[in-house]
Write an enzyme that holds these catalytic residues in place. Sequence first.
Site: not given
Lengths: 257, 304
Positions: B21, B72-73, B99, B126, B129, B192-193
Site C-alpha cells: 500500500s 500522510g495518507l 487498505n 492500517n 501509519c 509498516n515503516t
Amino acid sequence: MKYTQGKYIIKNKSAIAKNTYSYTVRCPEVADIAQPGQFAHIRVDGFTLRRPVSICEIDKKCGTIRIVFEIRGNGTEELSKLNEGSLIDMLAPLGHGFTLNSKFKKVILIGGGIGTPPMLSLAQYYGEKSVAITGFRGAGSVILQEDFKNSGAENIVCTDDGSYGIHGFVTQPFGDILKKGGIDAVYACGPMPMLKKISEMSKENNIANCEISLEERMGCGIGACLVCACKTKKNDEEYFAHVCKEGPVFNAEEVIW
Amino acid sequence: MSDLSVNVCGVNFKNPIIPASGVFGYGREYEELFPLSALGGIATKGTTITRRNGNPSPRIAETPSGMLNSVGLQNPGIDKFIDTELPNLLKKNTVILANIAGSTIDECVKIAEKLSSTDVHMIELNISCPNVKQGGAAFGTCPETAGEITRKVKNVLPDKPLVVKLSPNVTNITDIAKSVEAGGADAVSLINTVLGMRIDINTGRPILKNNVGGMSGPAVFPLAVRMVWQTANAVKIPVIGMGGVSSGKDAIEMMMAGASAIQVGAAIFTDPFAPIKIIQEMNDFLDTKKIKSISDIIGSVKPW
C-alpha cells in the site's frame, strides 16, 4: 501518458560547467514521444531512489535525448561517473510538459541556473519567435549559450555577480521585454523565488499563458506514490498536485506560493 | 515451472507478490509497464473516510539503503475509491486488498461497512501509519486498543478476510499480533515503516517537512525478517511479510521466516519492474532447488 523503462547507451558525455554534465542518450522509443518540459527518472547504482532530470533536447531523427544535470549530492555525483558507452537506466519520458502552440508569435523562455536545460528544447521549437533569458550565479556556471544561439532564439544572459552578460537577475530584462508588449507566452524553470516573481510579473502584464516547471523530491516518478506534492488551486479549491504527473509544468495561476 | 500459488486465509493468490500500500496507487500508472494480472495481488493506497490532502512537501528523503516517507495518507476518500477505483481494479484478475485507515475507531468501522458490500477480496486495516497525528500508529502500539479496533471492524466484515497491518515501532510486536488475532483478524501484515529522521546539516532543518517519517527499503529487511519470524511463531493466523524485500531471494528468505505472502514497497521506486522480477527469481530458485510448491517453504527455517 506513455513511458518506458530501459537501459540506454550514452553516446556523448561532456562536462559543460563546474559540476555540470551533459549526456546524450540513444533511446529512440523515448525520443519519439518526449515533449519539452518532461523528465527522465534515472536509477543510480547503490541508491534506493531514482533522480529526476529534465530533458534538455529531443532529437527524434537521431533517436536521442539530451539531459543536463548538476552534482547536488551523492546520487548525482555517482551519476556523473558514467561514461560514453555506459548504459543509463531511465524511466522516461515522464510528466506533463510545456504547452506548445505554433500560432504564438513571441514567447519568452526564462531559465535560472540548472533550470535552464528544459528551456533549450522550447528554444528549438520556437526558434526566432523566442527570447531566451538565462541567469546564473557567475561566469563559471553559465551553460548552453552556444545551443541557445544555434536555436535562433534571441539570447540574453544575466549573472548575479556580473562576471558574464548583464549584472543582475533575469527579472530585469524580463520586465523590459514585458513593457514592450506582444508576448503570447512565458515559460520558466528555476529557483522558486524566481518562478514566483515571474508568475507575478506575468499576471500584472496580463500574460494568459505563463507556464512554470517545478521541482520537488520524488518517489515513483509516475504519479502513484503521491510523494512530490505541491499546493495548487483546482476549481478554487486547494489541492496537493503532484510534480511528477500533473507537473512538472504547471500554469502559474494554479500554483499556491 | 514451480507452483507459486499461495492461499492466505482462504484467498487464493496466483503468486505471493503484492505491491505494498502507498507505493502503487491504484495500479493505473504501472499498467503502462506490465499487466496487473501478473501480480499476486495489489494493496491499494490507504483510504480514509473523507479526502485527505496529506502532509506538506518534502515528503521523501533518501537514507543509506532505503528511504523515509511522510506522505500522510493523501487519498480521495472511501466513497470515491469505491466508485471510481475499485470497479476498475476488480477487473484486473488479481487479488485486491483495500487498505484502510481512520483517525478514530468509529471511522475505521464506517469505512469497513462501506467496503463490506463491495466485491473487494480482502481488507487491510492500517493501525500503524507513522505519518498521521491521530489514529494510525496510536492504535497499533497498544495491544488492548489494537484488539478492540480489530474486533469492531471485523464485526462489520463477517464475510471478508481482514488483514491487520502492524507497526514495528513497538517493544513487542507479538503482543500486538496476539491481541489482533484474539480480536478476530484473519491475517496480519508486517512491518509498516520504521519511524526515522534525517537532518540537512547545512540548514539545520529536517529534510522532511513533517520532521519524521517512515523508513523502508533494504535497510529494514533484517528487522522485518526477525519480526515476521517472531510473529509467525506467536500466532496461528497467516502473516503477510514486508519490509525491504527487493529480490526473489529476499522474498524466499521472508517466506522461510514464516510469511505466507510478500508485499513489495520501496524496491518498486528503484525498479518499477521489481515485483515481476521477484516473481521470476522465486520461480528460478524453486526450479533450481527442485521444490514443487512455494507453500512448502513457508516457515521452513530451521532455527538453531
